[in-house]
Design a protein around this motif. Structure first.
Motif, PDB file in Angstrom:
ATOM      1  N   ASN A 237       0.839  -1.189   0.000  1.00  0.00           N
ATOM      2  CA  ASN A 237       0.000   0.000   0.000  1.00  0.00           C
ATOM      3  C   ASN A 237       0.878   1.245   0.000  1.00  0.00           C
ATOM      4  OD1 ASN A 237      -1.733   2.117   0.510  1.00  0.00           O
ATOM      5  ND2 ASN A 237      -2.785   1.114   2.207  1.00  0.00           N
ATOM      6  N   SER A 238       0.919   1.938  -1.112  1.00  0.00           N
ATOM      7  CA  SER A 238       1.788   3.103  -1.233  1.00  0.00           C
ATOM      8  C   SER A 238       1.221   4.342  -0.564  1.00  0.00           C
ATOM      9  CB  SER A 238       2.092   3.391  -2.706  1.00  0.00           C
ATOM     10  OG  SER A 238       0.889   3.618  -3.400  1.00  0.00           O
ATOM     11  N   LYS A 239       0.060   4.240   0.014  1.00  0.00           N
ATOM     12  CA  LYS A 239      -0.476   5.344   0.814  1.00  0.00           C
ATOM     13  C   LYS A 239       0.216   5.391   2.179  1.00  0.00           C
ATOM     14  CE  LYS A 239      -4.014   7.227  -1.441  1.00  0.00           C
ATOM     15  NZ  LYS A 239      -4.176   8.651  -1.620  1.00  0.00           N
ATOM     16  N   MET A 240       0.870   4.308   2.539  1.00  0.00           N
ATOM     17  CA  MET A 240       1.598   4.261   3.807  1.00  0.00           C
ATOM     18  C   MET A 240       2.925   5.003   3.642  1.00  0.00           C
ATOM     19  SD  MET A 240      -0.595   2.616   5.460  1.00  0.00           S
ATOM     20  CE  MET A 240      -0.025   1.903   6.959  1.00  0.00           C
ATOM     21  N   SER A 241       3.577   5.291   4.762  1.00  0.00           N
ATOM     22  CA  SER A 241       4.864   5.984   4.697  1.00  0.00           C
ATOM     23  C   SER A 241       5.903   5.099   4.010  1.00  0.00           C
ATOM     24  CB  SER A 241       5.348   6.342   6.105  1.00  0.00           C
ATOM     25  OG  SER A 241       5.755   5.173   6.791  1.00  0.00           O
TER      26      SER A 241
ATOM     27  N   SER B  75       3.814   7.998  -0.258  1.00  0.00           N
ATOM     28  CA  SER B  75       4.464   8.212  -1.549  1.00  0.00           C
ATOM     29  C   SER B  75       3.834   9.376  -2.296  1.00  0.00           C
ATOM     30  CB  SER B  75       4.340   6.968  -2.431  1.00  0.00           C
ATOM     31  OG  SER B  75       5.009   5.901  -1.865  1.00  0.00           O
ATOM     32  N   ASP B  76       4.626   9.973  -3.139  1.00  0.00           N
ATOM     33  CA  ASP B  76       4.124  10.995  -4.044  1.00  0.00           C
ATOM     34  C   ASP B  76       3.022  10.368  -4.895  1.00  0.00           C
ATOM     35  OD1 ASP B  76       4.365  12.417  -6.883  1.00  0.00           O
ATOM     36  OD2 ASP B  76       5.143  13.796  -5.350  1.00  0.00           O
ATOM     37  N   GLU B  77       1.987  11.127  -5.218  1.00  0.00           N
ATOM     38  CA  GLU B  77       0.834  10.572  -5.927  1.00  0.00           C
ATOM     39  C   GLU B  77       1.214   9.900  -7.241  1.00  0.00           C
ATOM     40  OE1 GLU B  77      -3.512  12.000  -7.508  1.00  0.00           O
ATOM     41  OE2 GLU B  77      -2.602  13.055  -5.818  1.00  0.00           O
ATOM     42  N   LYS B  78       2.186  10.431  -7.964  1.00  0.00           N
ATOM     43  CA  LYS B  78       2.559   9.828  -9.249  1.00  0.00           C
ATOM     44  C   LYS B  78       3.243   8.475  -9.092  1.00  0.00           C
ATOM     45  CE  LYS B  78       6.952  12.199  -9.788  1.00  0.00           C
ATOM     46  NZ  LYS B  78       7.238  13.490  -9.272  1.00  0.00           N
TER      47      LYS B  78
END
Length: 174
Positions: A5-9, A135-138
């Motif tokens: 999950n890239s929404k995590m730190s 993570s950065d949105e891109k």
């Protein structure tokens, strides 16, 4: 394939990769599995072992002792914990967990330090806080590793509908 999950730190993502690597390589878990909450109590032994594996993968026992000795740490404060977190690119929570596990801090201190806000403290110490941020949105829908390369290599021989399905399955734009 390991999905994170890239929404995590960023630090949490690194820990999660190590955690999932344990399931994949040590337990030889080949069926789909979703691990919902790392570093929480009340989970089965497999999840706890995966957490420990990830912790020791990112910061081996000797590495923690070396850091402590090199920096002449007698008492672990917020500053030393952030320094350690930054040095080994681990999340603040994972470092706290590890310090508690190894008896470097008491349960009471662990509970107190868990309440601290890491971002303002890391900034005050002059650190880039990207390790503690999502993570950065891109970059949130990216794929790393062999899957992307192999899919691209076989794009010309796969029927377009199958190629697109594989891309969707791996979150790759195709």
């Amino acid at each position: 394939m390991i999905a994170v999950n890239s929404k995590m730190s960023i630090g949490r993502q690194r820990f999660t990769m190590g955690h999932e690597l344990y399931h994949l390589e040590v337990e030889k878990c080949n069926e789909g599995k979703i691990c919902l909450s790392a570093l929480h109590t009340g989970r089965d032994d497999s999840e706890k072992e995966a957490d420990m594996f990830a912790s020791f993968l990112l910061m081996p026992y000797e590495a923690l002792n070396w850091f402590e000795s090199r920096n002449q740490i007698d008492e672990w404060t917020m500053k030393e914990i952030i320094d350690l977190s930054q040095f080994y690119k681990m999340s603040y929570q994972a470092v706290l967990f590890r310090l508690r596990y190894q008896g470097k801090i008491s349960q009471e201190k662990y509970e107190d330090l868990k309440k601290e806000q890491v971002l303002p403290n890391a900034r005050l110490l002059g650190y880039d806080v990207v390790l503690y941020c999502e993570s950065d949105e891109k970059e949130q829908w990216s794929v790393l590793g062999e899957y992307k390369r192999l899919l691209g290599k076989n794009a010309k021989i796969l029927p377009e509908s199958l190629y697109r399905q594989f891309c969707r399955d791996a979150f790759i734009e195709g």
